[in-house]
Design a protein around this motif. Structure first.
Motif, PDB file in Angstrom:
ATOM      1  N   ALA A  96       1.185   3.459   0.718  1.00  7.58           N
ATOM      2  CA  ALA A  96       1.166   4.796   0.118  1.00  7.58           C
ATOM      3  C   ALA A  96       1.715   4.761  -1.306  1.00  7.58           C
ATOM      4  N   LEU A  97       2.756   3.963  -1.531  1.00  4.58           N
ATOM      5  CA  LEU A  97       3.331   3.842  -2.871  1.00  4.58           C
ATOM      6  C   LEU A  97       2.323   3.241  -3.842  1.00  4.58           C
ATOM      7  N   VAL A  98       1.647   2.198  -3.413  1.00  7.05           N
ATOM      8  CA  VAL A  98       0.668   1.539  -4.280  1.00  7.05           C
ATOM      9  C   VAL A  98      -0.518   2.459  -4.559  1.00  7.05           C
ATOM     10  N   LYS A  99      -0.918   3.224  -3.564  1.00 11.87           N
ATOM     11  CA  LYS A  99      -2.073   4.110  -3.723  1.00 11.87           C
ATOM     12  C   LYS A  99      -1.785   5.270  -4.672  1.00 11.87           C
ATOM     13  N   HIS A 100      -0.656   5.941  -4.476  1.00 14.07           N
ATOM     14  CA  HIS A 100      -0.397   7.180  -5.203  1.00 14.07           C
ATOM     15  C   HIS A 100       0.412   6.995  -6.490  1.00 14.07           C
ATOM     16  N   CYS A 101       1.282   6.012  -6.533  1.00 12.60           N
ATOM     17  CA  CYS A 101       2.133   5.867  -7.724  1.00 12.60           C
ATOM     18  C   CYS A 101       2.365   4.398  -8.064  1.00 12.60           C
ATOM     19  N   PRO A 102       1.300   3.659  -8.385  1.00 15.03           N
ATOM     20  CA  PRO A 102       1.460   2.243  -8.729  1.00 15.03           C
ATOM     21  C   PRO A 102       2.330   2.016  -9.954  1.00 15.03           C
ATOM     22  N   ASN A 103       2.382   2.998 -10.859  1.00 18.60           N
ATOM     23  CA  ASN A 103       3.218   2.817 -12.047  1.00 18.60           C
ATOM     24  C   ASN A 103       4.703   2.776 -11.702  1.00 18.60           C
ATOM     25  N   ILE A 104       5.085   3.410 -10.609  1.00 15.64           N
ATOM     26  CA  ILE A 104       6.479   3.312 -10.182  1.00 15.64           C
ATOM     27  C   ILE A 104       6.772   1.883  -9.727  1.00 15.64           C
ATOM     28  N   ILE A 105       5.833   1.281  -9.007  1.00  9.18           N
ATOM     29  CA  ILE A 105       5.987  -0.123  -8.613  1.00  9.18           C
ATOM     30  C   ILE A 105       6.063  -1.002  -9.858  1.00  9.18           C
ATOM     31  N   ARG A 106       5.180  -0.765 -10.810  1.00  9.83           N
ATOM     32  CA  ARG A 106       5.181  -1.553 -12.054  1.00  9.83           C
ATOM     33  C   ARG A 106       6.505  -1.401 -12.800  1.00  9.83           C
ATOM     34  N   ALA A 107       7.005  -0.173 -12.861  1.00  7.66           N
ATOM     35  CA  ALA A 107       8.259   0.075 -13.573  1.00  7.66           C
ATOM     36  C   ALA A 107       9.422  -0.647 -12.899  1.00  7.66           C
ATOM     37  N   ILE A 108       9.482  -0.580 -11.578  1.00  8.08           N
ATOM     38  CA  ILE A 108      10.557  -1.248 -10.838  1.00  8.08           C
ATOM     39  C   ILE A 108      10.540  -2.749 -11.105  1.00  8.08           C
ATOM     40  N   LEU A 109       9.348  -3.340 -11.087  1.00  4.28           N
ATOM     41  CA  LEU A 109       9.234  -4.774 -11.341  1.00  4.28           C
ATOM     42  C   LEU A 109       9.574  -5.102 -12.789  1.00  4.28           C
ATOM     43  N   SER A 110       9.145  -4.257 -13.712  1.00  4.67           N
ATOM     44  CA  SER A 110       9.342  -4.534 -15.137  1.00  4.67           C
ATOM     45  C   SER A 110      10.806  -4.487 -15.542  1.00  4.67           C
ATOM     46  N   ILE A 111      11.565  -3.551 -14.967  1.00  6.47           N
ATOM     47  CA  ILE A 111      12.974  -3.428 -15.354  1.00  6.47           C
ATOM     48  C   ILE A 111      13.909  -4.045 -14.314  1.00  6.47           C
ATOM     49  N   GLN A 112      13.323  -4.722 -13.320  1.00  5.56           N
ATOM     50  CA  GLN A 112      14.104  -5.453 -12.312  1.00  5.56           C
ATOM     51  C   GLN A 112      15.062  -4.533 -11.557  1.00  5.56           C
ATOM     52  N   ALA A 113      14.525  -3.433 -11.071  1.00  2.52           N
ATOM     53  CA  ALA A 113      15.332  -2.470 -10.316  1.00  2.52           C
ATOM     54  C   ALA A 113      15.367  -2.892  -8.854  1.00  2.52           C
TER      55      ALA A 113
END
Length: 330
Positions: A96-113
């Motif tokens: 569901a996260l990947v489908k609706h808000c992939p940019n949140i996943i990208r942001a978490i990975l990019s800033i190492q959250a």
């Protein structure tokens, strides 16, 4: 509820402001952090390799293990082999996260959250309220995964993260630690409070032609509340530029409300009748509303109509003065 929404006045809402806030939404995340979800799935091909002892766990238990893993670690595990990828992608909350808000996943990975797990992220997105007020929290503060509204993240001290130097000042080595050459920064590393690594780029609302404040270097940013343990005394920032303070925007991204077991997402709406309002406690052009909140908002302040003598202006009215058309939502 849907019928009520369709009965709202025509042109009553809009979804985007004509303002660039330069949060992580504007950090070119699709280019910086492309995702491969859905690109390698071949239904007719079975995975050649297993994931070792994890494959011996019951499916329900395995899903719980994956849910309690932070997104960066989950992504690393997903890269192990095809079987690992299939397992992660089969977790409904992650899907569901990947489908609706992939940019949140990208942001978490990019800033190492990595201070919160997948289940915490999904659970937070399944709520609506800002962590520090009763408004719809249409953003996420990604250092520790808190919902927050715009008016809170630009002003409240808990959303103003600390640099390494500032965070270290809250740790004082005792005499024994000093003799062992233990520094404040080492104590900070041992404490390991929630933190992220910012991305270079422009941050803050773009009021002029420069497009926001330019940050050239990555910064390690720590959650102020986790480090200081309180928001009084020395933990209160001495200098805070609020809307022009880049650090307030470096861990912020817009976030939807996930509902219907993650099958649908509501990104919220701005009220057209409040577009020129600046009263934070009642009506403000920065406040967003969910689909469920909109009927209550209109019931409280009245339907929205065009201002008769001012072209392009709208306002709430307690007594409707003319014919209105319904606005299709969604």
């Amino acid at each position: 509820m849907e019928n009520t929404l369709f009965d709202l006045p025509g042109f009553a809402v809009y979804t985007k402001l004509n303002i660039c806030d330069n949060t992580l939404d504007d950090a070119q995340l699709e280019t910086r952090c492309p995702l491969d979800n859905g690109r390698h799935h071949v239904a007719s091909t079975r995975a050649r390799y297993s994931v070792g002892q994890l494959d011996q766990l019951p499916a329900e238990l395995l899903i719980q293990v994956l849910l309690q893993t932070d997104i960066p670690s989950l992504t690393h595990f997903r890269r192990v082999n095809r079987r690992a990828m299939e397992l992660v992608d089969s977790v409904p909350q992650y899907a569901a996260l990947v489908k609706h808000c992939p940019n949140i996943i990208r942001a978490i990975l990019s800033i190492q959250a990595g201070a919160f797990d997948c289940d915490t992220l999904y659970s937070t997105l399944s709520t609506t309220r800002c962590f520090t007020c009763e408004r719809f929290g249409d953003h996420l503060y990604l250092i520790d995964c808190r919902r927050v509204c715009y008016l809170c993240f630009i002003r409240r001290p808990e959303y103003f993260p600390l640099t390494v130097g500032q965070a270290s000042s809250f740790f004082t080595p005792d005499e024994t630690q000093q003799r062992n050459a233990t520094t404040a920064r080492k104590l900070l590393r041992v404490a390991n409070p929630p933190s992220v690594m910012s991305l270079p780029g422009r941050y803050c609302s773009a009021w002029g032609d420069d497009g926001g404040n330019l940050a050239r270097k990555r910064l390690r940013l720590f959650d102020r509340l986790a480090v200081a343990q309180s928001l009084a005394g020395p933990s209160v920032p001495k200098l805070d530029k609020t809307t022009r303070e880049p650090r307030r925007f470096m861990a912020i991204i817009t976030a939807p409300h996930l509902f219907d077991a993650g099958r649908q997402a509501d990104w919220g709406y701005f009220c057209l009748g409040c577009r020129d309002e600046k009263e934070e406690k009642t009506r403000h052009f920065r406040i967003k509303y969910t689909r469920q909140d909109l009927p209550q908002h209109v019931a409280r302040y009245g339907p929205v109509e065009r201002t008769p003598n001012i072209p392009g202006r709208f306002m709430h009215v307690t007594q409707p003065t003319g014919k209105r058309t319904s606005l299709p939502y969604g």
